[in-house]
Design a protein around this motif. Structure first.
Motif, short mmCIF file in Angstrom:
data_model
loop_
_atom_site.label_atom_id
_atom_site.label_comp_id
_atom_site.label_asym_id
_atom_site.label_seq_id
_atom_site.Cartn_x
_atom_site.Cartn_y
_atom_site.Cartn_z
N VAL C 18 0.76 -1.03 -0.06
CA VAL C 18 0.28 0.21 -0.15
C VAL C 18 0.72 1.31 0.08
CG1 VAL C 18 -1.74 1.36 1.17
CG2 VAL C 18 -1.91 -1.11 1.08
N ALA C 19 1.89 1.34 0.80
CA ALA C 19 2.76 2.40 0.99
C ALA C 19 3.55 2.56 -0.45
CB ALA C 19 3.81 2.11 1.96
N LEU C 22 0.96 4.03 -2.89
CA LEU C 22 0.57 5.32 -2.74
C LEU C 22 1.78 6.28 -3.23
CD1 LEU C 22 -1.03 5.55 0.90
CD2 LEU C 22 -1.98 6.42 -1.43
N ALA C 23 2.94 5.82 -2.82
CA ALA C 23 3.97 6.63 -3.32
C ALA C 23 4.15 7.00 -4.76
CB ALA C 23 5.32 6.00 -2.56
N VAL C 26 1.23 9.16 -6.15
CA VAL C 26 1.39 10.52 -5.69
C VAL C 26 2.59 10.97 -6.56
CG1 VAL C 26 2.39 12.08 -3.93
CG2 VAL C 26 0.79 10.31 -3.36
N ALA C 27 3.65 10.09 -6.66
CA ALA C 27 4.76 10.84 -7.61
C ALA C 27 4.42 10.88 -9.05
CB ALA C 27 6.00 9.70 -7.57
N SER C 299 11.04 5.10 -2.40
CA SER C 299 10.16 4.99 -1.24
C SER C 299 10.01 3.46 -0.98
CB SER C 299 8.75 5.37 -1.79
OG SER C 299 8.88 6.33 -2.57
#
Ligand SMILES: Nc1ncnc2c1ncn2[C@@H]1O[C@H](COP(=O)(O)OP(=O)(O)O)[C@@H](O)[C@H]1O
Ligand code: SF4
Ligand code: SF4
Ligand SMILES: [Mg+2]
Lengths: 674, 301, 326
Positions: C18-19, C22-23, C26-27, C299
Motif C-alpha cells: 500500500v505504501a 501510494l508513493a 502521488v509521484a 520509497s
C-alpha cells in the motif's frame, strides 16, 4: 545466654530534614526471632535497609550496627559487600519484582553462592538446586532453568529465601515476606522460613504489619510508631500485657476470624503522623484515647515496665488492654435470622472463559482460562454476601460479569429483578443507578484530575439529578468527612479518607445494591477498622445490600451475613458466616481458616495447621473431578482408594450440609478447626 | 461518625465552598519555579517578540533591496549585514522566523490533537476501531514523509502555507498517537474509568472527560516537543526547496542560501542558524520543564 | 511463533504494497517528466517526446492506472523500470544501496551504543557533572537540525584543517577521493571521508538514545531486583551493569524502531550535503528531475527498511527479554 549476633544501637536515619528513623535499638541472639510490627510508614523498612547498608543515596545514618561485634555503620564498601548475603541476608516484600526478570532463577541463586564462595559455575548451580529443594520447589533441577516470570509469587518468594540462606547467614532480615501472598501460601512460606532457620541456626528479624504473623513465630516483638520503638518485649507480654495505648489499639482494631458476633471494632482515630511534621511530645498523642496534657511536654522514653519489657508511655501503669485471649466471645448465639424475601441479585450457573494468551510482543492464544465455572449464589435485600478466595479464584471475574450488565457467556444474572440478558436501554440505566461499586484502591478509583465535588457530582449529572453542592456536602458528612473539603483533590486525602470518598460517590444515587471489591485491603489495620464500621452502620441506616469481595476472611466474618468461598472458579462452600466459620464442611474452607494466623500467641502455638501443598492449579487446566483434589488434605490422607475415585471422576456440586450451609465436596463433614 | 441532624446542619452551614488552587495554577507555579522552565519561557517569549515586533524597528522590510550594499558584513545600517541580493539579513531573518514559528505552532497543535483523538479512541475501544486506526497509523509511519511532502511541495506555492501546515501535521502525529493508545489502554483499566462506566457514563464522554484529561500532561509536553519537530522538519524541507516557497522566506530557505556563502560571509549563515537553534532549544526546555511540573513524583518544590 | 511471524510478515507485506503504491501514485500525479524536455535545445517535437515517455512508462497521456499496472507488474518481476534518462533504475539503486547502507549502519551503531552508554552513566550519577553536561549537550544537539549540523560540521572541518592540522585531514565531499593508490592509503582516505558524515548522522541519535536510556535506567535503579542483587553482596558496579543496565536496555530496543525512519531522513540530508552518492542524494535529485520510477523505487525500499527495522526491534526485544519469548 548467647552473645547477640546483631546489635543495633540508637540508629537514626534522615532524608534531608525528614527523620524517618529516630533511635532504634535492638539485639538478636542466634536462633532467635524478633518481630518488628508497625503500620506503613512507621520506619520498619528504612531500619532494615539501614542495617543492610542499602539506603538510597542522600540518607544520613547515625548510631551503631554491630554484626558479631564488628561495626557496620561507616565501614568501607568492600567490607559491607563481604557481609551482605554472607552473614547478613534479606528477604523482601514483593517477590514479583525482587528477581531480575532476564536471568534464570538457578543462575541468580548460583550468583549469590559465587559472590562469597570460590566455587566453579557447575558447583554453584548444584548448590542452587539443593537450595531450591530445601525451600520446597518441586523438580528443582528442572525449575532452576526457568525464568522468574514462570514462577508464581509464592514460588518466587521461596527462590528469594533460597538466595538468602545460600551462604548460611547469621541473621536473615525478612521485610514483610508474606504481605503480597495469599494466606495459604503465607502459611507455606512461614513454614519454609522455620525450616531455613532450623537448617542455618540464623537469627530472624521478621518485619510485618500483620499482628497475626508474628504471634506464632516471634520470640520477642518490637512495636514501631513514627520511626521509634514504642514497645518492646516478649511476645506474650506484648499481646497479653501491653503497656502502650498504641499497641493495645492495634490489637483492638484487628477483626478476628475466630470471633463470632459483632462487637464494633475499635479503630484508632486519625492518621499516623507524617515524619516531617511530628507533634511535640508523644508522637501518638493526637490519636491516643488516654492522652493528657503531660503527654505533650516531651517524647516519653522507653520505661522499664516488666522483665525485658519496655514501653514508651508515661501512663503505662494505667494501660489495661482487653487482652485478645481473655476476651470471651459474646453469647448471643448464631445470628440465624430468617433471610429477607426480596432478592436483589441472583447469579445462576455463571460461566466466564478468557483466552489464555502468551507472550507480550508475539501474542498468541494457547488455551482457555476457565475463570468462573458454573457459579450460583443469591443476595437478598438488606443482606451482605461475602465472596472470599485466594487470588485467581475468580472473585473479580464474577464481579465484573455482574457489573457489565451484559448477557453472560453462559448462565443467568438477575440484578434487581431484571435478567441482564434482556435489558432495555432504560432498564440498564436504571440498574446502573441502583447498583454501585467501590473498588480496592481508593486512589486509583478517583480521577486525580477532578475535585472531590466533581467526583461526587458525576453520578448525579450522569443520571440527570441536580448536582447541588448541598447534596455533595451531605454525602461527605454522611461518610464522616469534612464537607468543606469538597474543593480538594483526592491526592490531598489519606487512604482511609479516599475510600470514604469512593463510598460517598457510590451512595450519591441512593442505590440499593453496593458491590465492594476488596474495599479495605489497601488500608492499614487501624484505618481499616474505621471504614468497616462505617460500611456496617451505613448498611443498617440506608437499608443497603452488599456484595463484598475480599481475600481477608476475618473482615468478611465481621461484616457479612453469608459467605461464599471460591476455589478455582467454583464455589467450594456457601452459607451463613457463623456456620461456615465455626464448622466448615469443605476441606478447602477448613484449610483456609486454619491458615489464618491469629494475633494470639498462645493459640498460635497450640494450633494444628492444615497446610495446603503447592500453588493454585492453573485455571486453564483444572484437575478432573473435584478441582481441589490435587491439594485436598482429606483426599491425600483420609480417603481410601475407592473413595478417591469419586473425587477424581465426578465434579461435586454444592449440596446442603446444614441449615444454611452448603459444600461442594463428596465427603463434606462439618468440623471445627483450631 | 454518624451525624445527628443538627450536627449535619451545622457542618453544612459553615461548609463554605472554597475553590482550591486549580491544577493548572499548581503546574504553572511549579513550572515557573524551575530555572530551566523560566529560561526557556523567557527566551521563547523574547523570540516571539523579536519575530513580530522587531520588524517595526527595522528600517528595512524583507522585500527591500539595498543596491548600495551587496554582501556587506553587519554594520549600523544593516544590523545583521546584507545578502548577495542586497536584502537586509535582519529583516529577512525575522520574516523567516515569523513563518517558522507560526508553522511550527500550528502544525504541533493539529498533530497533537489528532494524536490524542486517534490514540484515545483506538486504545479505549480496541477491537476493530483499534485495528483500523492502528493500521492507518502504521501506514503513515511507513510512508516516507519527507518524500511525500517534497513531491507535493509545488502545491504549497505562495500563500498556500496553511496547506503545508496540515500536511506537516499529518506526518507528525503517529508516534504520539501510538503512545497515547498504549496509555489509554492502561487508563481504561484504571478503576476510576471502570467506576464511571459502571455508573453509566457513555463511552465517548468517558474518553473526553476521563481518558484524555488524564493524558493531558503527556499531550502538553508532546505538543511542545512537536513544535520543535515541526520547525525542524519545515527547516529541512525548505532547505531543499520543498517547503515554504519564494518569495516567502523561512529559516530553511535562509539557511540553504546562507550555507553556500557561510565560509566567506559568516553573517549570512550564523545569525539564522543561531536563532533557529536558540528557538528550538527554548521550546525543548519549556517542554522538559513542563514534564517535570506535571509529574507529581518530581516533588512539590 | 511461526504462525504469529507469518501473520506479522503478511501484515508488513500489505503495508509495503500500500505504501509503495501510494508513493507511486502521488509521484506519478505530482511529478511532471514532460517538463524535462521543455528546456532542451533544440526542443524535441511533441511526438518524439510522447514516444520516449511511453517507452519509459512516464507518459501522462496514458491513464494513471494503466501506468500503475505496468509499473506494479515490473516491480513484481523485480524490475523497477527506467530512469528519466532511460537507464534501468535497478542498476542505479544497486550501486547506491551499499553507500547508504554503510553510512546508516555506522551511524546507527555509533549512535545507539554511545547513546546507551552516555545515558546509563548519566543515570548512575544523577545530577553529577556528567549528567548535567550530557543533558545540556543533548538538548543543544536536539535543537540543531541535520541540515544545519552538517553545514556547521563542514565549516568546522574546513576551519580545523586550516588552523589545527594545517592540511586536509577531514574531507567533506564524497565517499573517497579518486586516484588514491595502495590499500593502506585507501582505508585512511575512506576514514577521512567518513568522520564528519558519521558524526552528523549519529550525534542526534546519541542525544535521543541517551535521554531515553537515562530515564529507563533511573526507573530501574530503584527496582527491587537491583536491591536484591546488592543484598546478595554484589558490588554496586556489578549490580548496576549485570542487573540494572541489562534490564533497562530492553525498552530502549523498541524505541529503535521509532527512530529508524528519522535516521533514514537524516541519512538523506547527510548524503546530499556531504556529496555521498547514495539513495538519499538520489531521492532528492530524482524529485527535481521528475524521475517517477526512481522515486517510487526508493520509497519502496524505505518502507521495506523501516519495517525490517521494526521486525529487528521485535526480534531483539524477544532476544533480550525472556518474558516476551515465553
Ligand atoms: N482479562 C483477563 N484475561 C485473561 N485472564 C484473566 C483476566 N482476568 C482474570 N483472568 C484470570 O482469571 C482467573 C481469575 O481471576 P480473578 O477473577 O482476578 O480472581 P481474583 O479476583 O480471585 O483474584 C485468574 O487465573 C486470572 O488470571
Ligand atoms: S504518653 Fe500520653 S499520648 Fe503518648 S501513648 Fe501514653 S498516654 Fe497516650
Ligand atoms: S470431593 Fe474429594 S477431593 Fe474434593 S474436596 Fe471433597 S474430599 Fe477433597
Ligand atoms: Mg482480585
Amino acid at each position: 545466654m548467647d552473645e547477640p549476633v546483631l546489635e543495633v544501637t540508637d540508629l537514626t536515619v534522615s532524608f534531608g530534614d525528614v527523620r524517618a528513623v529516630r533511635g532504634v535499638s535492638y539485639a538478636v541472639r542466634p536462633g532467635e526471632v524478633l518481630g518488628i510490627v508497625g503500620e506503613s510508614g512507621s520506619g520498619k523498612s528504612v531500619t532494615s535497609a539501614a542495617v543492610m547498608g542499602l539506603l538510597p543515596p542522600g540518607a544520613r545514618v547515625t548510631g551503631s550496627v554491630r554484626l558479631r561485634g564488628k561495626e557496620l555503620i561507616g565501614a568501607p564498601e568492600r567490607a559491607l559487600n563481604s557481609f551482605r548475603g554472607k552473614s547478613l541476608s534479606m528477604v523482601f516484600q514483593d517477590p514479583l519484582s525482587a528477581l531480575t526478570p532476564v536471568y534464570r532463577v538457578g543462575d541468580q541463586i548460583a550468583e549469590a553462592v559465587r559472590v562469597h564462595q570460590r566455587v566453579g559455575k557447575e558447583t554453584a548451580l548444584v548448590k542452587a538446586i539443593e537450595l531450591l529443594e530445601l525451600v520446597g520447589i518441586p523438580r528443582p533441577a528442572e525449575r532452576a532453568l526457568a525464568f522468574p516470570h514462570e514462577f508464581s509469587g509464592g514460588m518466587r518468594q521461596r527462590v528469594v529465601i533460597a538466595m538468602a540462606i545460600a551462604n548460611d547467614p547469621d541473621v536473615i532480615i525478612c521485610d514483610e515476606p508474606t504481605t503480597a501472598l495469599d494466606v495459604t501460601i503465607q502459611a507455606q512460606i512461614l513454614e519454609v522460613l522455620k525450616r531455613a532457620q532450623a537448617k542455618t541456626g540464623a537469627a530472624i528479624i521478621m518485619i510485618t504489619h500483620d499482628l497475626g504473623v508474628v504471634a506464632g513465630f516471634a520470640d520477642r516483638v518490637l512495636v514501631m510508631y513514627a520511626g521509634r520503638p514504642v514497645e518492646v518485649g516478649g511476645v506474650d507480654d506484648i499481646y497479653y500485657r501491653s503497656r502502650m495505648p498504641y499497641t493495645a489499639g492495634l490489637l483492638g482494631s484487628v477483626p478476628r476470624v475466630d470471633r463470632r458476633g459483632r462487637q464494633p471494632l475499635t479503630p484508632i482515630e486519625g492518621n499516623p503522623p507524617s515524619p516531617a511534621a511530628l507533634p511535640p511530645g508523644c508522637p501518638f498523642a493526637p490519636r491516643c484515647p488516654m492522652h493528657v496534657s503531660a503527654c505533650d511536654e516531651e517524647e516519653p522514653p522507653l520505661f522499664e515496665v516488666g522483665p525485658e519489657h519496655r514501653a514508651a508511655c508515661i501512663r503505662w501503669q494505667e494501660v489495661h488492654p482487653r487482652g485478645p485471649g481473655r476476651h470471651a466471645a459474646p453469647s448471643d448465639g448464631p445470628r440465624l435470622r430468617a433471610r429477607g424475601e426480596r432478592s436483589v441479585l441472583e447469579v445462576h450457573q455463571l460461566v466466564k472463559d478468557y483466552p489464555l494468551l502468551k507472550g507480550a510482543v508475539f501474542k498468541r492464544r494457547i488455551g482457555t482460562v476457565h475463570a468462573v465455572a458454573r457459579v450460583s449464589f443469591d443476595l437478598r435485600q438488606g443482606e451482605t454476601l461475602g465472596l472470599v478466595g485466594e487470588s485467581g479464584s475468580g472473585k473479580t471475574t464474577a464481579l465484573t460479569q455482574i457489573l457489565e450488565l451484559a448477557a453472560p457467556q453462559e448462565g443467568r444474572i438477575v440484578v434487581l429483578g431484571h435478567d441482564t440478558a434482556r435489558l432495555s436501554r432504560a432498564e440498564r440505566t436504571e440498574i446502573r443507578r441502583d447498583m454501585q461499586v467501590v473498588f480496592q484502591d481508593p486512589l486509583a478509583s478517583l480521577d486525580p484530575r477532578m475535585t472531590v465535588h466533581d467526583i461526587l457530582a458525576e453520578p448525579l449529572r450522569t443520571h440527570g439529578r441536580p448536582d447541588s453542592g448541598r447534596r455533595v456536602r451531605e454525602l461527605l458528612a454522611l461518610v464522616g468527612l469534612d464537607p468543606a473539603h469538597a474543593a480538594r483533590y483526592p491526592q490531598d486525602f489519606s487512604g482511609g479518607q479516599r475510600q470514604r470518598i469512593a463510598i460517598a460517590r457510590a451512595l450519591a444515587l441512593e442505590p440499593r445494591l453496593l458491590v465492594l471489591d476488596e474495599p479495605v485491603s489497601a488500608l492499614d489495620v487501624s484505618i481499616q477498622a474505621g471504614v468497616i464500621n462505617l460500611l456496617d452502620s451505613l448498611k443498617a441506616r440506608l437499608g443497603l445490600s452488599y456484595l463484598f469481595v475480599a481475600h481477608d476472611l476475618a473482615v468478611v466474618r465481621y461484616i457479612a451475613d453469608r459467605v461464599a468461598v471460591m476455589y478455582l472458579g467454583r464455589i467450594a462452600e456457601i452459607g451463613h458466616v457463623d456456620a461456615v466459620y465455626d464448622h466448615p464442611a469443605h476441606p478447602y474452607t477448613q484449610a483456609l481458616l486454619s491458615a489464618i494466623p491469629l494475633p494470639d500467641p498462645e493459640r498460635e502455638r497450640s494450633r494444628e495447621r492444615i497446610l495446603l501443598e503447592g500453588d493454585l492449579p492453573s485455571p486453564a487446566n483444572p484437575p478432573t473431578g473435584c478441582r481441589f483434589r490435587t491439594r485436598c488434605p482429606k483426599f491425600r490422607t483420609e480417603l481410601t482408594g475407592e473413595e478417591r475415585e469419586l473425587c477424581v471422576g465426578v465434579e461435586p456440586e454444592v449440596r446442603p450440609v446444614g441449615e444454611d450451609q452448603g459444600a461442594a465436596c463428596h465427603y463434606a463433614d462439618r468440623r471445627g478447626v483450631g | 461518625m454518624t451525624l445527628s441532624e443538627e450536627e449535619l446542619a451545622e457542618e453544612l452551614a459553615d461548609g463554605t465552598l472554597t475553590r482550591p488552587p486549580s491544577r493548572a495554577r499548581m503546574v504553572a507555579g511549579r513550572f515557573f519555579r524551575s530555572t530551566q522552565g523560566l529560561i526557556g519561557f523567557a527566551v521563547l517569549a523574547l523570540m516571539f517578540l523579536l519575530a513580530f515586533v522587531g520588524p517595526l524597528f527595522s528600517p528595512w522590510t524583507y522585500t527591500d533591496k539595498d543596491f548600495t550594499a551587496f554582501m556587506q558584513p553587519p554594520s549600523a545600517r544593516h544590523w545583521f549585514g546584507t545578502l548577495q541580493t542586497g536584502s537586509d539579513v535582519f529583516a529577512v531573518t525575522l520574516r523567516g522566523m515569523q513563518k517558522s514559528l507560526v508553522v511550527g505552532l500550528l502544525a504541533a497543535l493539529v498533530s497533537t490533537a489528532l494524536a490524542a483523538v486517534v490514540g484515545a479512541f483506538a486504545g479505549y475501544f480496541l477491537g476493530w476501531t483499534d485495528r483500523v486506526l492502528s493500521w492507518v497509523t502504521d501506514l503513515l509511519l511507513v510512508l516516507p514523509a519527507f518524500l511525500i511532502l517534497a513531491i507535493l511541495s509545488p502545491l504549497f506555492g505562495s500563500g498556500q502555507w496553511p496547506l503545508f501546515v496540515v500536511m506537516l501535521a499529518l506526518f507528525l502525529w503517529m508516534v504520539t498517537s501510538k503512545i497515547v493508545r498504549g496509555m489509554a489502554i492502561s487508563v481504561k483499566e484504571r478503576e476510576f474509568v471502570q467506576a464511571a462506566r459502571y455508573m453509566g457514563v457513555p463511552p465517548v464522554r468517558i474518553i473526553f472527560r476521563h481518558v484524555i484529561p488524564n493524558l493531558s500532561s503527556l499531550l502538553i509536553v508532546d505538543a511542545t516537543l512537536n513544535v520543535s519537530s515541526a520547525i525542524l522538519t519545515e527547516t529541512s524541507l525548505s532547505y531543499f526547496g520543498f517547503g515554504i516557497q519564494p518569495p516567502d522566506v523561512s529559516f530553511g530557505t535562509l539557511i540553504a542560501d546562507g550555507s553556500l556563502t557561510a565560509v566567506y560571509a559568516p553573517w549570512t549563515f550564523w545569525f539564522v542558524a543561531g536563532l533557529l537553534v536558540v528557538t528550538v532549544l527554548a521550546v525543548n526546555l519549556v517542554g522538559d520543564a513542563l514534564r517535570d511540573a506535571f509529574d507529581p513524583s518530581s516533588g512539590k518544590a | 511463533m511461526a504462525g504469529f511471524l507469518a501473520r506479522r510478515l503478511l501484515n508488513y507485506a500489505v503495508l509495503v504494497v500500500v505504501a509503495a503504491s501510494l508513493a507511486y501514485l502521488v509521484a506519478a500525479t505530482a511529478l511532471d517528466p514532460r517538463s524535462n524536455y521543455a528546456d532542451r535545445t533544440p526542443k524535441p517535437p511533441p511526438a518524439v517526446v510522447d514516444a520516449q515517455l511511453t517507452v519509459l512508462n512516464l507518459n501522462d497521456k496514458t491513464p494513471l492506472l494503466q501506468r500503475y499496472a505496468v509499473w506494479a507488474g515490473g516491480v513484481l518481476r523485480g524490475d523497477f523500470g527506467k530512469t528519466v534518462a532511460g537507464a534501468p533504475v535497478n542498476d542505479d539503486i544497486k550501486r547506491r544501496m551499499g553507500v547508504t547502507f554503510r553510512l546508516v549502519i555506522l551511524g546507527l551503531v555509533c549512535g545507539s551504543l554511545l547513546g546507551v552508554l552516555v545515558g546509563a552513566l548519566a543515570a548512575v550519577r544523577q545530577y553529577g557533572w556528567f549528567d548535567r553536561l550530557s543533558t545540556g549537550l543533548s538538548f543543544l544537539v536536539l535543537a540543531v537540525p541535520v541540515v544545519v549540523l552538517a553545514n556547521m560540521l563542514i565549516l568546522a572541518g574546513a576551519w580545523a584543517n586550516q588552523h589545527v592540522f594545517g592540511r586536509q585531514v577531514l574531507l567533506v565531499s564524497g565517499e573517497y577521493s579518486a586516484g588514491v593508490e595502495g590499500l593502506g592509503s585507501q582505508v585512511v582516505d575512506r576514514l577521512q571521508h567518513l568522520v564528519l558524515p558519521t558524526i552528523s548522522l549519529s550525534v542526534g541519535l546519541i542525544a535521543v538514545f541517551s535521554r531515553y536510556q537515562r530515564n529507563m535506567m533511573l526507573d530501574v535503579l530503584g527496582a527491587d531486583f537491583v536491591r536484591t542483587a546488592r543484598a546478595k553482596g554484589l558490588s554496586r558496579r556489578r549490580a548496576l551493569t549485570r542487573h540494572a543496565l541489562r534490564t533497562a536496555m530492553i525498552p530502549v530496543v523498541t524505541y529503535f524502531a521509532f527512530t529508524f525512519g528519522a535516521l533514514l531522513t537524516g541519512a538523506t540530508f547527510t548524503e546530499k550535503i556531504f556529496g555521498w552518492h547514495g539513495l538519499g542524494e538520489q531521492l532528492i535529485n530524482s524529485i527535481f528531475s521528475n524521475d517517477v520510477n526512481t522515486v517510487a523505487a526508493i520509497s519502496l525500499l524505505a518502507a521495506v527498511s523501516v519495517l525490517c527495522a521494526a521486525l529487528a526491534a521485535d526480534l531483539l526485544h524477544a532476544a533480550l527479554d525472556p518474558r516476551v519469548r515465553a
